[in-house]
Enzyme design. Structure first.
Site, PDB file in Angstrom:
ATOM      1  N   ASN A  13      48.220  57.753  51.642  1.00  0.00           N
ATOM      2  CA  ASN A  13      49.616  58.298  52.160  1.00  0.00           C
ATOM      3  C   ASN A  13      50.477  58.904  51.023  1.00  0.00           C
ATOM      4  O   ASN A  13      51.616  59.157  51.330  1.00  0.00           O
ATOM      5  CB  ASN A  13      50.444  56.924  52.746  1.00  0.00           C
ATOM      6  CG  ASN A  13      50.583  56.025  51.534  1.00  0.00           C
ATOM      7  OD1 ASN A  13      49.548  55.800  50.578  1.00  0.00           O
ATOM      8  ND2 ASN A  13      51.612  55.232  51.589  1.00  0.00           N
TER       9      ASN A  13
ATOM     10  N   ARG B 184      51.266  44.999  59.582  1.00  0.00           N
ATOM     11  CA  ARG B 184      51.083  44.323  58.721  1.00  0.00           C
ATOM     12  C   ARG B 184      52.241  43.250  58.531  1.00  0.00           C
ATOM     13  O   ARG B 184      52.337  42.176  58.334  1.00  0.00           O
ATOM     14  CB  ARG B 184      50.825  44.885  57.431  1.00  0.00           C
ATOM     15  CG  ARG B 184      49.475  45.424  57.198  1.00  0.00           C
ATOM     16  CD  ARG B 184      49.272  46.039  55.804  1.00  0.00           C
ATOM     17  NE  ARG B 184      49.981  47.561  55.777  1.00  0.00           N
ATOM     18  CZ  ARG B 184      50.288  48.185  54.806  1.00  0.00           C
ATOM     19  NH1 ARG B 184      49.718  47.865  53.895  1.00  0.00           N
ATOM     20  NH2 ARG B 184      50.588  49.443  55.109  1.00  0.00           N
TER      21      ARG B 184
ATOM     22  N   ASP C 159      53.292  50.533  44.843  1.00  0.00           N
ATOM     23  CA  ASP C 159      52.141  49.635  45.002  1.00  0.00           C
ATOM     24  C   ASP C 159      50.890  50.179  44.330  1.00  0.00           C
ATOM     25  O   ASP C 159      50.566  51.297  44.968  1.00  0.00           O
ATOM     26  CB  ASP C 159      51.979  49.035  46.237  1.00  0.00           C
ATOM     27  CG  ASP C 159      53.107  48.403  46.877  1.00  0.00           C
ATOM     28  OD1 ASP C 159      53.377  47.088  46.758  1.00  0.00           O
ATOM     29  OD2 ASP C 159      54.319  48.902  47.240  1.00  0.00           O
TER      30      ASP C 159
ATOM     31  N   GLU D 268      49.772  45.157  45.641  1.00  0.00           N
ATOM     32  CA  GLU D 268      50.294  45.666  46.672  1.00  0.00           C
ATOM     33  C   GLU D 268      51.133  44.601  47.308  1.00  0.00           C
ATOM     34  O   GLU D 268      50.721  43.548  47.615  1.00  0.00           O
ATOM     35  CB  GLU D 268      49.150  45.752  47.932  1.00  0.00           C
ATOM     36  CG  GLU D 268      48.276  47.055  47.663  1.00  0.00           C
ATOM     37  CD  GLU D 268      48.888  48.314  47.756  1.00  0.00           C
ATOM     38  OE1 GLU D 268      49.854  48.675  48.656  1.00  0.00           O
ATOM     39  OE2 GLU D 268      48.395  49.428  47.218  1.00  0.00           O
TER      40      GLU D 268
ATOM     41  N   ASP E 189      48.124  56.914  44.551  1.00  0.00           N
ATOM     42  CA  ASP E 189      46.957  56.340  44.518  1.00  0.00           C
ATOM     43  C   ASP E 189      46.116  56.262  46.028  1.00  0.00           C
ATOM     44  O   ASP E 189      45.063  56.123  46.009  1.00  0.00           O
ATOM     45  CB  ASP E 189      46.938  54.911  44.005  1.00  0.00           C
ATOM     46  CG  ASP E 189      47.406  53.736  44.887  1.00  0.00           C
ATOM     47  OD1 ASP E 189      46.820  52.836  45.493  1.00  0.00           O
ATOM     48  OD2 ASP E 189      48.804  53.920  45.184  1.00  0.00           O
TER      49      ASP E 189
ATOM     50  N   ASP F 271      54.638  56.663  43.501  1.00  0.00           N
ATOM     51  CA  ASP F 271      54.328  55.683  44.165  1.00  0.00           C
ATOM     52  C   ASP F 271      54.683  54.318  43.483  1.00  0.00           C
ATOM     53  O   ASP F 271      54.426  54.252  42.349  1.00  0.00           O
ATOM     54  CB  ASP F 271      52.898  55.785  44.751  1.00  0.00           C
ATOM     55  CG  ASP F 271      52.798  54.461  45.702  1.00  0.00           C
ATOM     56  OD1 ASP F 271      53.277  54.263  46.678  1.00  0.00           O
ATOM     57  OD2 ASP F 271      51.545  53.927  45.340  1.00  0.00           O
TER      58      ASP F 271
ATOM     59  N   SER G  85      58.287  54.772  47.949  1.00  0.00           N
ATOM     60  CA  SER G  85      57.254  53.776  48.271  1.00  0.00           C
ATOM     61  C   SER G  85      57.149  53.404  49.946  1.00  0.00           C
ATOM     62  O   SER G  85      57.984  53.207  50.222  1.00  0.00           O
ATOM     63  CB  SER G  85      57.623  52.448  47.618  1.00  0.00           C
ATOM     64  OG  SER G  85      56.516  51.256  47.956  1.00  0.00           O
ATOM     65  N   GLY G  86      56.127  53.178  50.147  1.00  0.00           N
ATOM     66  CA  GLY G  86      55.780  52.692  51.573  1.00  0.00           C
ATOM     67  C   GLY G  86      55.880  50.887  51.637  1.00  0.00           C
ATOM     68  O   GLY G  86      55.793  50.409  52.631  1.00  0.00           O
TER      69      GLY G  86
ATOM     70  N   LYS H 146      57.442  60.528  52.387  1.00  0.00           N
ATOM     71  CA  LYS H 146      57.531  60.648  51.193  1.00  0.00           C
ATOM     72  C   LYS H 146      57.552  61.835  50.563  1.00  0.00           C
ATOM     73  O   LYS H 146      58.603  62.028  49.830  1.00  0.00           O
ATOM     74  CB  LYS H 146      56.274  59.936  50.565  1.00  0.00           C
ATOM     75  CG  LYS H 146      56.036  58.349  50.625  1.00  0.00           C
ATOM     76  CD  LYS H 146      54.656  57.805  50.039  1.00  0.00           C
ATOM     77  CE  LYS H 146      54.882  56.490  49.833  1.00  0.00           C
ATOM     78  NZ  LYS H 146      53.559  56.042  48.838  1.00  0.00           N
TER      79      LYS H 146
END
Length: 304
Positions: free
Chosen positions: A247, A132, A89, A96, A244, A87, A176-177, A221
Site C-alpha cells: 500500500n 481488521r 507501521d 503494526e 515497506d 509510512d 499511514s494506513g 497516501k
C-alpha cells in the site's frame, strides 16, 4: 531500476558494525575507479561499469554478507530534496499497531494474518482495514495507550535519520494506513511537520469497530504526498518516500527517491533503494554531505 548496460554508476555498500572485511571483498567485485569511505561500515564504489550480470553478482554477495547495495547515477546531495514522507507501521516504527491492539482483544493471529496479506499485496487494503477494525469492536480505548507506551518503538536509525533530514532543511510527513491516535503522538514527540492517518471511532470509551471518515489507502497516501508537496510549492520529484508494504507503492512511485525499508519483496523490487540490514539512517549515507566536508577517496586497503 531499468536494466541498463554500458554506463557508469556509483554503488554504495553499507552494513552494520563489523562488516569491513565484507565491504572490501564485495567492493572489489565492482572494480571501481575510486572507492570512497563513507564511514566505518560504508563505502561508495565510484564509476563502475554497470551491467545487469554484475549487479546480480553483487546483490547476491551483499545479501549473503548482510550488506545493503544501492546503485545511483552520480553523487547526490540531501538538499536536492525538500520533503521526507514516511509510512508508520513497520517503517518508522517496528510494530503494526493494529496487530498489537488486536492482541489486547486476544485476536492478534487473526488480525496479523490479514495484515500480512494486505502488505504482500494479496488483499485490497481498504477491505483488509475494515475487516481488521471490525474485530476490535467493544475493546476498551485504553488499549491504545497501552500499545503506545508498552509496545511502540522507533525503528533502528529513525531518530538519526530524522535529525539528518531536518538539519538539511527537509520537512517531514508521516502518512499511514494506521491510526491518528499514534501519528498525533509521534508528531508531537518527534517534531514532525505533517501527519495523516485513519481515525478509529470511539463511543463511551470503547472502539466501535469502525473508522471515522475515508480510509487512508494506497491512493490516499499518494494524494497526501501530492497535496503536501503542492502546499510546500515543490514537486513530488523533490520528495523522498519510505515504506515497506504494497500500500506504499503508489506514493513511492511518484517520489524523486523511493526507499524500501525492511520491505516485502514486491516493494523491494520496485524501490530505488532497499535497506534490508542497516537502519533508517542508512538513507543519509547515500548522499554527499552538504556542510562542505567531503568524503575522501582512498584505496580499499585503507578501509578500517
Amino acid at each position: 531500476m531499468k536494466n541498463t548496460t554500458n554506463i557508469t554508476m556509483n554503488l554504495t555498500l553499507q552494513g552494520l558494525d563489523g562488516s569491513a572485511a565484507a565491504l572490501e571483498r564485495i567492493a572489489a567485485l565492482a572494480a571501481p575507479a575510486r572507492t570512497t569511505v563513507l564511514g566505518a561500515s560504508a563505502v561508495r564504489c565510484e564509476d563502475i561499469s554497470y551491467s545487469s550480470g554484475l549487479r546480480q553478482t553483487i546483490e547476491v554477495a551483499a545479501q549473503a554478507a548482510r550488506l545493503d547495495a544501492t546503485y545511483m547515477m552520480g553523487v547526490r546531495r540531501l538538499s536536492e530534496f525538500k520533503l521526507v514522507a514516511m509510512d508508520m507501521d513497520s517503517t518508522l516504527i517496528t510494530i503494526e499497531c493494529i496487530d498489537e491492539i488486536a492482541d489486547m482483544q486476544g485476536l492478534k493471529p487473526q488480525v496479523a494474518e490479514i495484515t500480512e496479506a494486505a502488505m504482500r499485496g494479496e488483499l485490497e487494503f481498504s477491505e483488509s482495514l475494515i475487516r481488521r477494525v471490525a474485530l476490535l469492536e467493544g475493546l476498551d480505548a485504553t488499549a491504545l495507550e497501552r500499545v503506545y507506551v508498552e509496545r511502540l518503538r522507533l525503528s533502528m536509525g529513525a531518530q538519526k535519520m530524522l535529525a539528518g533530514v531536518k538539519a538539511a532543511g527537509l520537512k517531514t510527513l508521516l502518512v499511514s494506513g494506521g491510526f491518528t491516535f499514534f501519528t498525533s503522538r509521534l508528531k508531537e514527540t518527534l517534531g514532525l511537520d505533517y501527519t495523516h492517518a485513519n481515525e478509529l471511532e470511539i463511543v463511551d470509551g470503547k472502539l466501535t469497530g469502525r473508522v471515522v471518515g475515508g480510509i487512508v489507502d494506497a491512493e490516499e497516501k499518494k494524494r497526501t504526498v501530492e497535496r503536501v508537496c503542492a502546499e510546500m510549492g515543490i514537486t513530488p520529484g523533490q520528495a523522498i518516500v519510505m515504506g515497506d508494504g504494497a500500500n506504499d507503492l503508489r506514493m513511492m512511485s511518484i517520489a524523486g527517491l523511493s526507499v524500501a525499508f525492511r520491505a516485502k519483496p514486491v516493494v523491494r523490487e520496485q524501490a530505488d533503494v532497499a535497506l534490508n540490514f542497516v537502519g533508517l539512517d542508512g538513507v543519509l549515507t547515500l548522499f554527499e554531505a552538504d556542510d562542505g566536508h567531503h568524503h575522501t577517496p582512498v584505496p580499499l586497503a585503507a578501509i578500517p
